[in-house]
Design an enzyme around this catalytic site. Structure first.
Site, PDB file in Angstrom:
ATOM      1  CG  HIS A 177      91.752  30.968  21.727  1.00 35.95           C
ATOM      2  ND1 HIS A 177      92.980  31.524  21.460  1.00 35.95           N
ATOM      3  CD2 HIS A 177      90.939  31.354  20.711  1.00 35.95           C
ATOM      4  CE1 HIS A 177      92.914  32.194  20.333  1.00 35.95           C
ATOM      5  NE2 HIS A 177      91.689  32.127  19.857  1.00 35.95           N
TER       6      HIS A 177
ATOM      7  CG  HIS B 298      92.004  35.541  22.851  1.00 36.83           C
ATOM      8  ND1 HIS B 298      91.054  34.563  22.871  1.00 36.83           N
ATOM      9  CD2 HIS B 298      91.894  36.155  21.661  1.00 36.83           C
ATOM     10  CE1 HIS B 298      90.377  34.580  21.736  1.00 36.83           C
ATOM     11  NE2 HIS B 298      90.870  35.536  20.979  1.00 36.83           N
TER      12      HIS B 298
ATOM     13  CB  CYS C 154      86.874  38.455   4.889  1.00 38.85           C
ATOM     14  SG  CYS C 154      86.845  37.050   6.038  1.00 38.85           S
TER      15      CYS C 154
ATOM     16  CB  CYS D 129      89.452  39.568   7.986  1.00 41.09           C
ATOM     17  SG  CYS D 129      90.203  38.159   7.239  1.00 41.09           S
TER      18      CYS D 129
ATOM     19  CB  CYS E 257      88.934  34.953   3.367  1.00 36.67           C
ATOM     20  SG  CYS E 257      89.984  35.329   4.777  1.00 36.67           S
TER      21      CYS E 257
ATOM     22  CG  HIS F 199      88.648  33.818   8.456  1.00 39.04           C
ATOM     23  ND1 HIS F 199      89.259  35.030   8.253  1.00 39.04           N
ATOM     24  CD2 HIS F 199      88.669  33.595   9.796  1.00 39.04           C
ATOM     25  CE1 HIS F 199      89.627  35.532   9.420  1.00 39.04           C
ATOM     26  NE2 HIS F 199      89.290  34.688  10.369  1.00 39.04           N
TER      27      HIS F 199
ATOM     28  CE  LYS G  81      94.002  30.802  11.652  1.00 34.10           C
ATOM     29  NZ  LYS G  81      93.381  31.637  10.705  1.00 34.10           N
TER      30      LYS G  81
ATOM     31  CE  LYS H  33      83.141  29.489  17.667  1.00 33.52           C
ATOM     32  NZ  LYS H  33      82.362  30.562  18.260  1.00 33.52           N
TER      33      LYS H  33
HETATM   34  O1  ME8 Z   1      91.943  41.102  15.982  1.00 34.03           O
HETATM   35  N1  ME8 Z   1      99.038  33.143  18.397  1.00 34.03           N
HETATM   36  O2  ME8 Z   1      90.730  40.502  17.847  1.00 34.03           O
HETATM   37  P1  ME8 Z   1      91.019  38.936  17.952  1.00 34.03           P
HETATM   38  C1  ME8 Z   1      99.377  34.327  18.924  1.00 34.03           C
HETATM   39  N2  ME8 Z   1      89.415  42.739  17.798  1.00 34.03           N
HETATM   40  N3  ME8 Z   1      98.467  35.278  19.266  1.00 34.03           N
HETATM   41  C2  ME8 Z   1      97.169  35.020  19.081  1.00 34.03           C
HETATM   42  C3  ME8 Z   1      96.736  33.780  18.547  1.00 34.03           C
HETATM   43  C4  ME8 Z   1      97.735  32.812  18.214  1.00 34.03           C
HETATM   44  N4  ME8 Z   1      97.427  31.623  17.710  1.00 34.03           N
HETATM   45  N5  ME8 Z   1      95.401  33.813  18.473  1.00 34.03           N
HETATM   46  C5  ME8 Z   1      94.991  35.019  18.947  1.00 34.03           C
HETATM   47  C6  ME8 Z   1      91.150  41.345  16.866  1.00 34.03           C
HETATM   48  N6  ME8 Z   1      96.053  35.765  19.323  1.00 34.03           N
HETATM   49  C7  ME8 Z   1      90.607  42.746  17.045  1.00 34.03           C
HETATM   50  C8  ME8 Z   1      91.680  43.597  17.710  1.00 34.03           C
HETATM   51  S1  ME8 Z   1      92.574  45.887  18.709  1.00 34.03           S
HETATM   52  C9  ME8 Z   1      92.207  47.495  18.530  1.00 34.03           C
HETATM   53  C10 ME8 Z   1      91.317  45.041  17.865  1.00 34.03           C
HETATM   54  C11 ME8 Z   1      95.990  37.106  19.930  1.00 34.03           C
HETATM   55  O3  ME8 Z   1      90.079  38.431  18.984  1.00 34.03           O
HETATM   56  C12 ME8 Z   1      96.963  38.083  19.280  1.00 34.03           C
HETATM   57  O4  ME8 Z   1      97.184  39.138  20.160  1.00 34.03           O
HETATM   58  O5  ME8 Z   1      90.998  38.300  16.606  1.00 34.03           O
HETATM   59  C13 ME8 Z   1      96.158  38.586  18.095  1.00 34.03           C
HETATM   60  O6  ME8 Z   1      96.691  39.783  17.550  1.00 34.03           O
HETATM   61  C14 ME8 Z   1      94.822  38.774  18.764  1.00 34.03           C
HETATM   62  O7  ME8 Z   1      94.709  37.650  19.676  1.00 34.03           O
HETATM   63  C15 ME8 Z   1      93.644  38.803  17.806  1.00 34.03           C
HETATM   64  O8  ME8 Z   1      92.478  38.870  18.584  1.00 34.03           O
END
Ligand code: ME8
Length: 515
Positions: free
Chosen positions: A19, A22, A127, A130, A145, A148, A300, A303
């Site tokens: 989304h 990311h 959680c 998380c 949490c 979530h 926020k 999904k």
């Molecule tokens: O945490 N605003 O993966 P994740 C800004 N797999 N950035 C956002 C966002 C938002 N609303 N939503 C998502 C994980 N992001 C782990 C990471 S790394 C070794 C492991 C972005 O799929 C932002 O970069 O939950 C956030 O830190 C990341 O997606 C979280 O991705």
């Protein structure tokens, strides 16, 4: 300063399709990677997917797939989204890749051999969304949490622990001592202070394994356990640089220059990851930058709430270039913000359709009407030279410090200045009077457009190239940018024959879908 840059995004969980959250981090990393390449640096840009989350086997079963098949499908979704957004990563890493599994095994073996890992019983609340343990004090008054709104699971198991506590003093020094050659620069500064504050309170050891369930990386020293998903995931940054299978590559690229992410996972990147690296005998990252978290129309994105925007929707409405630009410049990079459809539309119209698009069309039309598109050359005025030189310096500094909104506003300023020049100079009147100053004015406008194109090139690669091409410059936009960054502002001059530009930012009336 070194001429190479290793930049990473988080590797994203595959329980969700990509989304714009990311996309936000990934486009920002791509802007940096493109900027560095244009400025003559060698870049290694890594992104990918984090596939060993505990929820995956259940999600895969619900979809009637094996865990690996399920991940293959989701990783393909991320790859497709990044291709559509023009992301120029050098590798898309998956935690199920064999070289990554080798890296996790190798690094855990090193930590174990160095005595940083011990066995203990973990009891606590976990959680699964998380993928982390929560303390009672972190829960909402109803015991949920906070992120979530779900009750964490009670968890009690014999696991392996990592002696994180033993690294506190060294981490404090590396993060707070600006003069240390091995400094970990945590940015923005407010977040660095938060991390330092938390480190001062103290560090607990962390559990780094779980009873094996058939999904995850098996511990090299105990086959009945798999690595905690975060330890597995963080190690991807070492794998991506070549550890352990390509030591020469690793020697060239390590340590990482910039780990980019949102503030939600800064603790993992600025504390747990550097501690793992110190324990395994590796250098720690040079910079860890946590941008803000944005809400969508004030809420926020989630999904379950159903208010998620896919990157493809932005591309459909604004085109790839504008989608990239709007996303990462909508609010100051580093702070929290809100993304609203109304504001996206407003910025598209003001920054792109009106400011950039109009300036380009007007200037090309002037060249055509006044000179039959064969523009006589005129040296850049001293005033414009000074203005553009200082703006380009400001731009570079903004990008290097990941202030992407500030970098984009340099481009806006340059175009505003050019639009003002049109009003003040009134080229139509100069034409009527047959005033030779007209040549200087139209040259100045094209030089300004070229300067804006250089600034916008990492954000909007195609639109910036089209802006540059309209000026008829005999060199390409990247060559021009490299010259300008090396101090040669005259590289912004237009060529002899200017061209009519394509319609870059058409007004688009179709509303962004509201799901
Ligand atoms: O945490 N605003 O993966 P994740 C800004 N797999 N950035 C956002 C966002 C938002 N609303 N939503 C998502 C994980 N992001 C782990 C990471 S790394 C070794 C492991 C972005 O799929 C932002 O970069 O939950 C956030 O830190 C990341 O997606 C979280 O991705």
């Amino acid at each position: 300063m070194s001429d190479r840059r290793y930049i990473t995004t988080p590797i994203y969980y595959v329980n969700d399709k990509p989304h714009i959250g990311h996309a936000y981090t990934t486009v920002a990393a791509d802007v940096l990677a493109r900027f560095w390449r244009i400025s003559g640096r060698k870049v290694l840009f890594l992104t990918g997917t984090d596939e060993h989350a505990t929820k995956i086997p259940a999600a895969a079963a619900a979809a009637g797939k094996s865990s690996k098949e399920f991940c293959d499908g989701m990783a393909a979704e991320f790859k497709k989204a990044w291709a559509a957004l023009g992301i120029t990563h050098d590798r898309f890493i998956r935690t199920t890749d064999p070289d990554h599994i080798a890296a996790v095994g190798d690094i855990l073996t090193r930590l174990h051999a160095a005595g940083h890992i011990y066995k203990g019983v973990y009891e606590g609340l976990y959680c699964a969304s998380c993928e982390k343990f929560l303390s009672e004090s972190e829960l909402t008054p109803d015991g949920l949490c906070p992120d979530h709104a779900r009750a964490p699971e009670k968890y009690s198991q014999e696991n392996y622990f990592f002696r994180l506590s033993g690294f506190r003093d060294r981490l404090l020094e590396l993060i707070s001592d600006a003069s240390s050659p091995d400094r970990i620069e945590v940015l923005p500064e407010e977040r660095r202070n938060e991390i330092i504050g938390k480190l001062k309170v103290g560090l607990d050891d962390i559990s780094i394994s779980r009873a094996a369930t058939g999904w995850g990386v098996t511990l090299p020293f105990d086959k009945s356990q798999t690595a905690y998903v975060w330890v597995d995931a963080l190690i991807n940054y070492a794998t991506g640089a070549g550890w352990p299978l390509s030591p020469e590559k690793f020697a060239e690229w390590w340590p990482a220059d910039c780990h980019l992410m949102a503030k939600d996972i800064l603790w993992f990147h600025s504390v747990i990851w550097p501690a793992i690296l110190l324990g395994a005998g590796f250098k720690t990252p040079r910079r860890v930058f946590a941008h803000g978290f944005f809400t969508l129309d004030g809420a926020k994105m989630s999904k379950t709430r159903g208010n998620v925007i896919a990157p493809s929707e932005l591309i459909e409405r604004y085109g790839v270039d504008a989608a990239r630009y709007l996303l990462v410049t909508l609010f100051p990079f580093g702070t929290d913000g809100d993304v609203s459809r109304t504001e996206l539309d407003r910025r598209y119209n003001s920054d792109l359709a009106n400011n950039a698009g109009n300036l380009l069309n007007r200037t090309a039309a002037m060249s055509e009407k006044y000179f039959g598109s064969v523009l006589p050359a005129a040296p850049m005025t001293a005033g414009l030279k000074e203005f553009l030189s200082s703006r380009m310096a400001e731009y570079r500094c903004a990008v290097e410090s990941v202030r992407l909104h500030a970098a984009a506003s340099v481009a806006r300023d340059i175009m505003d200045n050019a639009n003002r020049m049109v009003q003040i100079e009134a080229p139509w009147a100069l034409f009527k009077e047959k005033n030779p100053r007209l040549i200087t004015v139209v040259n100045s406008l094209f030089s300004s457009i070229n300067a804006a194109a250089v600034c916008l090139r990492p954000f909007m690669p195609s639109a910036a190239a089209a802006m540059w091409t309209a000026s008829g410059s005999p060199i390409g936009v990247d060559e021009g940018a490299a010259k300008v960054f090396a101090g040669d502002i005259s590289a912004l001059a237009p060529g002899a024959t200017t061209a009519r530009p394509p319609a870059l930012f058409p007004r688009n009336a179709s509303p962004l879908s509201r799901k």
